[in-house]
Design a protein around this motif. Structure first.
Motif, mmCIF file in Angstrom:
data_model
loop_
_atom_site.group_PDB
_atom_site.id
_atom_site.type_symbol
_atom_site.label_atom_id
_atom_site.label_comp_id
_atom_site.label_asym_id
_atom_site.label_seq_id
_atom_site.Cartn_x
_atom_site.Cartn_y
_atom_site.Cartn_z
ATOM 1 N N MET A 123 0.727 -1.081 0.059
ATOM 2 C CA MET A 123 -0.228 0.093 0.257
ATOM 3 C C MET A 123 0.803 1.279 0.146
ATOM 4 N N GLU A 124 2.089 0.712 0.963
ATOM 5 C CA GLU A 124 3.133 2.078 0.511
ATOM 6 C C GLU A 124 3.199 2.761 -0.690
ATOM 7 N N GLN A 125 3.875 1.291 -0.778
ATOM 8 C CA GLN A 125 4.960 1.612 -2.930
ATOM 9 C C GLN A 125 3.329 2.314 -3.868
ATOM 10 N N GLN A 126 2.282 1.668 -3.625
ATOM 11 C CA GLN A 126 1.266 1.962 -4.218
ATOM 12 C C GLN A 126 1.060 3.522 -4.610
ATOM 13 N N SER A 127 0.957 3.794 -2.977
ATOM 14 C CA SER A 127 0.512 4.965 -2.828
ATOM 15 C C SER A 127 1.827 6.429 -3.168
ATOM 16 N N TRP A 128 2.880 6.028 -3.278
ATOM 17 C CA TRP A 128 3.881 6.970 -3.320
ATOM 18 C C TRP A 128 4.138 6.811 -5.012
ATOM 19 N N GLU A 129 3.917 6.076 -5.796
ATOM 20 C CA GLU A 129 3.222 5.207 -6.962
ATOM 21 C C GLU A 129 2.384 6.948 -7.419
ATOM 22 N N LEU A 130 1.141 6.792 -6.886
ATOM 23 C CA LEU A 130 0.356 7.556 -7.259
ATOM 24 C C LEU A 130 0.227 8.669 -7.237
ATOM 25 N N LEU A 131 1.303 9.329 -6.445
ATOM 26 C CA LEU A 131 1.280 10.815 -5.850
ATOM 27 C C LEU A 131 2.466 11.413 -6.492
ATOM 28 N N ARG A 132 3.560 10.316 -7.168
ATOM 29 C CA ARG A 132 4.508 10.996 -7.859
ATOM 30 C C ARG A 132 3.450 11.082 -9.478
ATOM 31 N N GLN A 133 2.672 9.961 -9.741
ATOM 32 C CA GLN A 133 2.305 10.226 -11.338
ATOM 33 C C GLN A 133 1.329 11.401 -10.739
ATOM 34 N N LEU A 134 1.023 12.135 -10.117
ATOM 35 C CA LEU A 134 0.601 13.079 -10.072
ATOM 36 C C LEU A 134 1.245 14.521 -9.581
ATOM 37 N N SER A 135 3.148 14.189 -9.956
ATOM 38 C CA SER A 135 3.470 14.973 -9.281
ATOM 39 C C SER A 135 2.834 16.430 -8.077
ATOM 40 N N ALA A 136 2.490 15.619 -6.752
ATOM 41 C CA ALA A 136 2.306 15.965 -5.329
ATOM 42 C C ALA A 136 3.482 15.817 -4.994
ATOM 43 N N LYS A 137 2.978 17.573 -3.709
ATOM 44 C CA LYS A 137 4.195 18.288 -2.752
ATOM 45 C C LYS A 137 3.050 17.966 -1.787
ATOM 46 N N ILE A 138 3.336 16.507 -1.344
ATOM 47 C CA ILE A 138 3.119 15.558 -0.029
ATOM 48 C C ILE A 138 4.526 14.416 0.489
ATOM 49 N N PRO A 139 4.960 15.223 1.768
ATOM 50 C CA PRO A 139 6.144 15.165 2.036
ATOM 51 C C PRO A 139 6.344 14.219 2.890
ATOM 52 N N THR A 140 5.155 13.342 3.115
ATOM 53 C CA THR A 140 5.010 11.348 4.212
ATOM 54 C C THR A 140 4.301 11.179 4.087
ATOM 55 N N LEU A 141 3.433 9.704 4.240
ATOM 56 C CA LEU A 141 2.595 9.215 3.807
ATOM 57 C C LEU A 141 1.560 9.588 4.967
ATOM 58 N N LYS A 142 2.544 9.331 6.282
ATOM 59 C CA LYS A 142 2.272 9.918 7.688
ATOM 60 C C LYS A 142 1.589 10.553 8.162
ATOM 61 N N VAL A 143 1.527 12.185 7.467
ATOM 62 C CA VAL A 143 0.690 12.879 7.895
ATOM 63 C C VAL A 143 -0.455 12.875 8.353
ATOM 64 N N PRO A 144 -1.584 13.279 8.826
ATOM 65 C CA PRO A 144 -2.453 12.916 8.859
ATOM 66 C C PRO A 144 -3.378 14.192 7.892
ATOM 67 N N VAL A 145 -4.544 13.595 7.102
ATOM 68 C CA VAL A 145 -4.471 14.840 6.888
ATOM 69 C C VAL A 145 -5.097 16.106 6.750
ATOM 70 N N ALA A 146 -5.701 15.990 8.412
ATOM 71 C CA ALA A 146 -5.631 16.836 8.991
ATOM 72 C C ALA A 146 -4.423 18.279 9.061
ATOM 73 N N ALA A 147 -3.804 17.709 9.216
ATOM 74 C CA ALA A 147 -2.877 18.782 8.616
ATOM 75 C C ALA A 147 -2.122 19.434 7.577
ATOM 76 N N LEU A 148 -3.354 18.534 6.316
ATOM 77 C CA LEU A 148 -2.882 19.302 4.891
ATOM 78 C C LEU A 148 -3.767 20.708 4.857
ATOM 79 N N SER A 149 -3.015 21.035 3.328
ATOM 80 C CA SER A 149 -3.834 21.955 2.942
ATOM 81 C C SER A 149 -5.282 22.041 2.243
ATOM 82 N N GLY A 150 -5.882 22.488 1.701
ATOM 83 C CA GLY A 150 -6.756 21.948 0.824
ATOM 84 C C GLY A 150 -6.239 22.086 -0.750
ATOM 85 N N GLY A 151 -5.327 22.060 -1.301
ATOM 86 C CA GLY A 151 -4.328 21.802 -2.433
ATOM 87 C C GLY A 151 -4.008 20.356 -2.291
#
Length: 265
Positions: A123-151
């Motif tokens: 699941m971690e491997q697929q998560s990073w693949e999806l985020l890289r596919q979108l060039s996402a600016k999310i530094p870690t998978l461990k951060v709670p969604v509540a701490a993320l920006s709207g974008g």
């Protein structure tokens, strides 16, 4: 009013979609085509039928009449799970994320990989693949969604929708209530989806966002089609005129003058 069609064969095609709620006709004979690698913006005033159309495409509502073709085959859109399995993914405006869970848990919520126990590594491997596919600016998978920006939250919701390799993705007001920088981040995501060959249907009330990423603009007015425009050549004024009905009024007035003999054809 110039109406244009996409040159590419549509991956998703709607014909005559009709939906009534009692005596209220929410949609009447609506047509829509979406090509692979194309962004089609659906715009219209409040009550135009945009949300109803999205919910029909997502399998939340069933159309009373009309036909849907997906990748050339006529299909029935019967439930959200069936529609997603078919290859049509939806990101609603509320995103439906669990703020107390981290990014990975939100991506796989309800779709966890578990041959026996949870397969965290896969699941971690697929998560990073999806985020890289979108060039996402999310530094870690461990951060709670509540701490993320709207974008960033919109990024997580879109990445979750990409699980299962959909061919079409529906975005319902993806930039609503976002700041300038976050809006630019989401619009970049929309362009990335198009570059990856997906058909994108983007419902939006923001004309600047529509002009920034859409290839074509489909206008709904009072539950009916009121024009499909090439986003590269149409003016914002023409789109607004189709939304408000000003273009229809101008045509009607000219027809009346012609009928009265006060204007030459």
């Amino acid at each position: 009013m110039t109406i244009t069609e996409s040159a590419a064969p549509p991956v998703l095609s709607l014909r005559g979609i009709t939906k009534n709620f009692g005596a209220v006709a929410a949609l009447a004979d609506v047509d829509l085509d979406v090509g692979a690698g194309e962004v089609v913006a659906v715009v219209g005033d409040n009550g135009a039928g945009k949300s109803t159309l999205v919910k029909i495409l997502a399998g939340v509502y069933r159309a009373d009449a009309g036909a849907v073709r997906f990748q050339g085959e006529e299909v029935a859109l019967e439930s959200p799970a069936q529609v997603h399995a078919l290859g049509i993914a939806t990101v609603f405006q509320d995103l439906a994320l669990c703020e107390n869970l981290d990014v990975k848990a939100n991506l796989f919520l309800g779709r966890e990989l578990r041959p026996f126990l949870l397969d965290d590594v896969a699941m971690e491997q697929q998560s990073w693949e999806l985020l890289r596919q979108l060039s996402a600016k999310i530094p870690t998978l461990k951060v709670p969604v509540a701490a993320l920006s709207g974008g960033q939250r919109q990024t997580v919701a879109i990445a979750r929708a990409l699980l299962g390799d959909p061919k079409v993705i529906l975005l319902d007001e993806p930039t609503a209530a976002l700041g300038v920088a976050q809006t630019a981040e989401v619009l970049n995501l929309v362009e990335r989806l198009r570059d990856n060959g997906l058909g994108v249907v983007m419902v939006s009330h923001n004309m600047a966002d529509v002009r920034a990423v859409a290839d074509r603009v489909a206008v709904l007015r009072l539950g009916r089609n009121n024009g499909v425009f090439d986003a590269r050549s149409v003016s914002s004024e023409d789109i607004v005129a189709a939304i408000t009905g000003a273009a229809d009024n101008a045509v009607s007035k000219r027809a009346s003058r012609l009928a009265a003999g006060t204007e030459e054809s």
